[in-house]
Design a protein around this motif. Sequence first.
Motif, PDB file in Angstrom:
ATOM      1  N   THR A  63     -23.189 -28.615 -43.015  1.00  0.00           N
ATOM      2  CA  THR A  63     -21.931 -28.902 -42.329  1.00  0.00           C
ATOM      3  C   THR A  63     -22.156 -28.772 -40.828  1.00  0.00           C
ATOM      4  OG1 THR A  63     -20.606 -28.042 -44.169  1.00  0.00           O
ATOM      5  CG2 THR A  63     -19.522 -28.213 -42.018  1.00  0.00           C
ATOM      6  N   LEU A  64     -21.686 -29.756 -40.082  1.00  0.00           N
ATOM      7  CA  LEU A  64     -21.745 -29.704 -38.627  1.00  0.00           C
ATOM      8  C   LEU A  64     -20.322 -29.561 -38.102  1.00  0.00           C
ATOM      9  CD1 LEU A  64     -22.981 -29.967 -35.808  1.00  0.00           C
ATOM     10  CD2 LEU A  64     -22.918 -32.468 -36.097  1.00  0.00           C
ATOM     11  N   ILE A  65     -20.015 -28.427 -37.499  1.00  0.00           N
ATOM     12  CA  ILE A  65     -18.700 -28.185 -36.911  1.00  0.00           C
ATOM     13  C   ILE A  65     -18.817 -28.376 -35.410  1.00  0.00           C
ATOM     14  CG2 ILE A  65     -16.870 -26.499 -36.519  1.00  0.00           C
ATOM     15  CD1 ILE A  65     -17.655 -25.164 -39.147  1.00  0.00           C
ATOM     16  N   MET A  66     -18.083 -29.351 -34.880  1.00  0.00           N
ATOM     17  CA  MET A  66     -18.130 -29.658 -33.457  1.00  0.00           C
ATOM     18  C   MET A  66     -16.825 -29.258 -32.781  1.00  0.00           C
ATOM     19  SD  MET A  66     -21.114 -30.906 -32.698  1.00  0.00           S
ATOM     20  CE  MET A  66     -20.683 -31.373 -31.017  1.00  0.00           C
ATOM     21  N   TYR A  67     -16.929 -28.419 -31.773  1.00  0.00           N
ATOM     22  CA  TYR A  67     -15.789 -28.110 -30.903  1.00  0.00           C
ATOM     23  C   TYR A  67     -15.891 -29.020 -29.681  1.00  0.00           C
ATOM     24  CZ  TYR A  67     -14.307 -23.906 -33.415  1.00  0.00           C
ATOM     25  OH  TYR A  67     -13.820 -23.039 -34.358  1.00  0.00           O
ATOM     26  N   GLU A  68     -14.818 -29.810 -29.451  1.00  0.00           N
ATOM     27  CA  GLU A  68     -14.843 -30.762 -28.350  1.00  0.00           C
ATOM     28  C   GLU A  68     -13.478 -30.864 -27.678  1.00  0.00           C
ATOM     29  OE1 GLU A  68     -18.105 -34.036 -29.025  1.00  0.00           O
ATOM     30  OE2 GLU A  68     -16.706 -34.098 -30.717  1.00  0.00           O
ATOM     31  N   ASP A  69     -13.507 -31.456 -26.499  1.00  0.00           N
ATOM     32  CA  ASP A  69     -12.298 -31.727 -25.709  1.00  0.00           C
ATOM     33  C   ASP A  69     -12.307 -33.225 -25.412  1.00  0.00           C
ATOM     34  OD1 ASP A  69     -10.645 -32.205 -23.324  1.00  0.00           O
ATOM     35  OD2 ASP A  69     -10.583 -30.029 -23.078  1.00  0.00           O
ATOM     36  N   PHE A  70     -11.199 -33.901 -25.665  1.00  0.00           N
ATOM     37  CA  PHE A  70     -11.181 -35.348 -25.492  1.00  0.00           C
ATOM     38  C   PHE A  70     -11.349 -35.786 -24.037  1.00  0.00           C
ATOM     39  CE2 PHE A  70      -8.986 -35.290 -29.702  1.00  0.00           C
ATOM     40  CZ  PHE A  70      -9.928 -36.049 -30.380  1.00  0.00           C
ATOM     41  N   GLN A  71     -11.179 -34.873 -23.091  1.00  0.00           N
ATOM     42  CA  GLN A  71     -11.432 -35.205 -21.689  1.00  0.00           C
ATOM     43  C   GLN A  71     -12.859 -34.868 -21.267  1.00  0.00           C
ATOM     44  OE1 GLN A  71      -7.871 -35.251 -18.789  1.00  0.00           O
ATOM     45  NE2 GLN A  71      -7.866 -33.175 -19.647  1.00  0.00           N
ATOM     46  N   CYS A  72     -13.617 -34.251 -22.143  1.00  0.00           N
ATOM     47  CA  CYS A  72     -14.973 -33.823 -21.820  1.00  0.00           C
ATOM     48  C   CYS A  72     -15.918 -35.021 -21.772  1.00  0.00           C
ATOM     49  CB  CYS A  72     -15.446 -32.818 -22.868  1.00  0.00           C
ATOM     50  SG  CYS A  72     -17.216 -32.493 -22.868  1.00  0.00           S
ATOM     51  N   ILE A  73     -16.466 -35.291 -20.600  1.00  0.00           N
ATOM     52  CA  ILE A  73     -17.330 -36.471 -20.457  1.00  0.00           C
ATOM     53  C   ILE A  73     -18.654 -36.302 -21.205  1.00  0.00           C
ATOM     54  CG2 ILE A  73     -16.310 -37.216 -18.294  1.00  0.00           C
ATOM     55  CD1 ILE A  73     -18.658 -35.920 -16.831  1.00  0.00           C
ATOM     56  N   TYR A  74     -19.092 -35.082 -21.371  1.00  0.00           N
ATOM     57  CA  TYR A  74     -20.333 -34.856 -22.112  1.00  0.00           C
ATOM     58  C   TYR A  74     -20.127 -35.081 -23.606  1.00  0.00           C
ATOM     59  CZ  TYR A  74     -22.339 -33.066 -17.824  1.00  0.00           C
ATOM     60  OH  TYR A  74     -22.799 -32.967 -16.529  1.00  0.00           O
ATOM     61  N   CYS A  75     -18.910 -34.783 -24.080  1.00  0.00           N
ATOM     62  CA  CYS A  75     -18.579 -35.102 -25.476  1.00  0.00           C
ATOM     63  C   CYS A  75     -18.609 -36.613 -25.676  1.00  0.00           C
ATOM     64  CB  CYS A  75     -17.204 -34.545 -25.833  1.00  0.00           C
ATOM     65  SG  CYS A  75     -17.054 -32.752 -25.689  1.00  0.00           S
ATOM     66  N   GLY A  76     -18.074 -37.330 -24.699  1.00  0.00           N
ATOM     67  CA  GLY A  76     -18.125 -38.787 -24.758  1.00  0.00           C
ATOM     68  C   GLY A  76     -19.538 -39.311 -24.711  1.00  0.00           C
ATOM     69  N   ALA A  77     -20.384 -38.647 -23.935  1.00  0.00           N
ATOM     70  CA  ALA A  77     -21.774 -39.105 -23.798  1.00  0.00           C
ATOM     71  C   ALA A  77     -22.542 -38.954 -25.104  1.00  0.00           C
ATOM     72  CB  ALA A  77     -22.465 -38.330 -22.683  1.00  0.00           C
ATOM     73  N   VAL A  78     -22.410 -37.809 -25.775  1.00  0.00           N
ATOM     74  CA  VAL A  78     -23.165 -37.620 -27.018  1.00  0.00           C
ATOM     75  C   VAL A  78     -22.650 -38.532 -28.109  1.00  0.00           C
ATOM     76  CG1 VAL A  78     -23.770 -35.245 -26.435  1.00  0.00           C
ATOM     77  CG2 VAL A  78     -21.728 -35.682 -27.832  1.00  0.00           C
ATOM     78  N   ALA A  79     -21.404 -39.037 -27.951  1.00  0.00           N
ATOM     79  CA  ALA A  79     -20.853 -39.997 -28.907  1.00  0.00           C
ATOM     80  C   ALA A  79     -21.188 -41.437 -28.536  1.00  0.00           C
ATOM     81  CB  ALA A  79     -19.338 -39.833 -28.998  1.00  0.00           C
ATOM     82  N   ASN A  80     -21.904 -41.607 -27.428  1.00  0.00           N
ATOM     83  CA  ASN A  80     -22.280 -42.932 -26.925  1.00  0.00           C
ATOM     84  C   ASN A  80     -21.051 -43.768 -26.582  1.00  0.00           C
ATOM     85  OD1 ASN A  80     -24.288 -44.746 -26.118  1.00  0.00           O
ATOM     86  ND2 ASN A  80     -24.231 -45.847 -28.074  1.00  0.00           N
ATOM     87  N   SER A  81     -20.050 -43.116 -25.997  1.00  0.00           N
ATOM     88  CA  SER A  81     -18.829 -43.802 -25.613  1.00  0.00           C
ATOM     89  C   SER A  81     -19.083 -44.739 -24.439  1.00  0.00           C
ATOM     90  CB  SER A  81     -17.766 -42.776 -25.219  1.00  0.00           C
ATOM     91  OG  SER A  81     -16.705 -43.386 -24.526  1.00  0.00           O
ATOM     92  N   PRO A  82     -18.503 -45.928 -24.465  1.00  0.00           N
ATOM     93  CA  PRO A  82     -18.686 -46.866 -23.347  1.00  0.00           C
ATOM     94  C   PRO A  82     -18.146 -46.319 -22.030  1.00  0.00           C
ATOM     95  CG  PRO A  82     -16.991 -47.640 -24.861  1.00  0.00           C
ATOM     96  CD  PRO A  82     -17.692 -46.524 -25.548  1.00  0.00           C
ATOM     97  N   ALA A  83     -17.179 -45.386 -22.096  1.00  0.00           N
ATOM     98  CA  ALA A  83     -16.637 -44.801 -20.873  1.00  0.00           C
ATOM     99  C   ALA A  83     -17.620 -43.828 -20.230  1.00  0.00           C
ATOM    100  CB  ALA A  83     -15.330 -44.081 -21.177  1.00  0.00           C
ATOM    101  N   SER A  84     -18.671 -43.467 -20.960  1.00  0.00           N
ATOM    102  CA  SER A  84     -19.636 -42.482 -20.465  1.00  0.00           C
ATOM    103  C   SER A  84     -20.975 -43.096 -20.073  1.00  0.00           C
ATOM    104  CB  SER A  84     -19.865 -41.405 -21.540  1.00  0.00           C
ATOM    105  OG  SER A  84     -18.667 -40.741 -21.867  1.00  0.00           O
ATOM    106  N   LEU A  85     -21.019 -44.405 -19.905  1.00  0.00           N
ATOM    107  CA  LEU A  85     -22.292 -45.072 -19.638  1.00  0.00           C
ATOM    108  C   LEU A  85     -22.961 -44.568 -18.363  1.00  0.00           C
ATOM    109  CD1 LEU A  85     -21.578 -48.778 -20.672  1.00  0.00           C
ATOM    110  CD2 LEU A  85     -22.869 -47.026 -21.911  1.00  0.00           C
ATOM    111  N   SER A  86     -22.172 -44.316 -17.321  1.00  0.00           N
ATOM    112  CA  SER A  86     -22.769 -43.838 -16.075  1.00  0.00           C
ATOM    113  C   SER A  86     -23.365 -42.455 -16.251  1.00  0.00           C
ATOM    114  CB  SER A  86     -21.734 -43.831 -14.952  1.00  0.00           C
ATOM    115  OG  SER A  86     -20.648 -42.978 -15.267  1.00  0.00           O
ATOM    116  N   LEU A  87     -22.698 -41.603 -17.006  1.00  0.00           N
ATOM    117  CA  LEU A  87     -23.227 -40.275 -17.266  1.00  0.00           C
ATOM    118  C   LEU A  87     -24.483 -40.361 -18.138  1.00  0.00           C
ATOM    119  CD1 LEU A  87     -23.161 -37.203 -17.217  1.00  0.00           C
ATOM    120  CD2 LEU A  87     -21.513 -37.271 -19.106  1.00  0.00           C
ATOM    121  N   ILE A  88     -24.454 -41.234 -19.123  1.00  0.00           N
ATOM    122  CA  ILE A  88     -25.621 -41.408 -19.983  1.00  0.00           C
ATOM    123  C   ILE A  88     -26.825 -41.847 -19.158  1.00  0.00           C
ATOM    124  CG2 ILE A  88     -26.599 -42.828 -21.837  1.00  0.00           C
ATOM    125  CD1 ILE A  88     -23.808 -42.818 -23.121  1.00  0.00           C
ATOM    126  N   LYS A  89     -26.615 -42.770 -18.230  1.00  0.00           N
ATOM    127  CA  LYS A  89     -27.700 -43.218 -17.354  1.00  0.00           C
ATOM    128  C   LYS A  89     -28.222 -42.073 -16.505  1.00  0.00           C
ATOM    129  CE  LYS A  89     -26.288 -48.086 -17.039  1.00  0.00           C
ATOM    130  NZ  LYS A  89     -25.798 -49.160 -16.129  1.00  0.00           N
TER     131      LYS A  89
END
Length: 251
Positions: free
Chosen positions: A71-97
């Motif tokens: 089981t993987l339990i993830m604590y996240e915040d929907f405003q967290c840009i790093y959470c978006g990055a690990v999810a490969n969110s398109p809104a986080s492309l600059s951070l991913i780069k």
Amino acid sequence: METETKSSKLSIPVAIIIVGVLIAGAIYLSSTVKPTNTTITKNNGIPVSTTTLAPVGVGDRTLGNPNAKVTLIMYEDFQCIYCGAVANSPASLSLIKSLQQRDPSWTPFMPEVVNNYVKNGKVQLVYRDYAFLGPESVESAEAARCAGDQGKFWEYHDYLFAHQNGENQGNFSNSHLESFAKDLGLNTTDFNKCLDTNKYAQAVADSKTEGDNAGVTGTPKGFILKDGKIISTIDGAESLTTVKTKNRFCA
């Protein structure tokens, strides 16, 4: 600069007596105090207690096989840009780069986890709110739960990460959250009522408290359990390479 305190002026004989008493006390305690039932493991020197992590329950948002060994339990915040990055969110492309500039091998781990471990039944994914970045973190967490009432939590979850745009800048205001629900084809009357009445305000607050009790101080934070026991953690925006190297999701 070193300073001399009153305690440092103890005479040598007195110091010897005190040390002797302390040693005797330590020996006594070690022979009489029984270990607790808390299971402690270590992840790179970080102690983790299984008793501080709330067990998976009916109030959790889950994805995958409920009987999976891992089981993987993830604590996240929907405003967290790093959470978006690990999810490969398109809104986080600059951070991913940016992350890839620092580490060329860095790639988001969540798509791999979902596609290759959750979907094949090896891992159950559990999402938990750790809404700590401001009011829009709380509002978006409540909104996702409202979407869950209509069976669309994970769709709304992905949509929120895809529409990040700064913290508490109005992008996750109630009007925008209601617009997102409409975009996803939800019953907006029911959704808006759920959101406007703060139906899940206490649940979101309780999840934050549970995260605090588990030692969460930021997001993303993951706890990996095998047969109900913590075996490792994900601390921040770890790369897929790091996750795979540790073979964390082998059931």
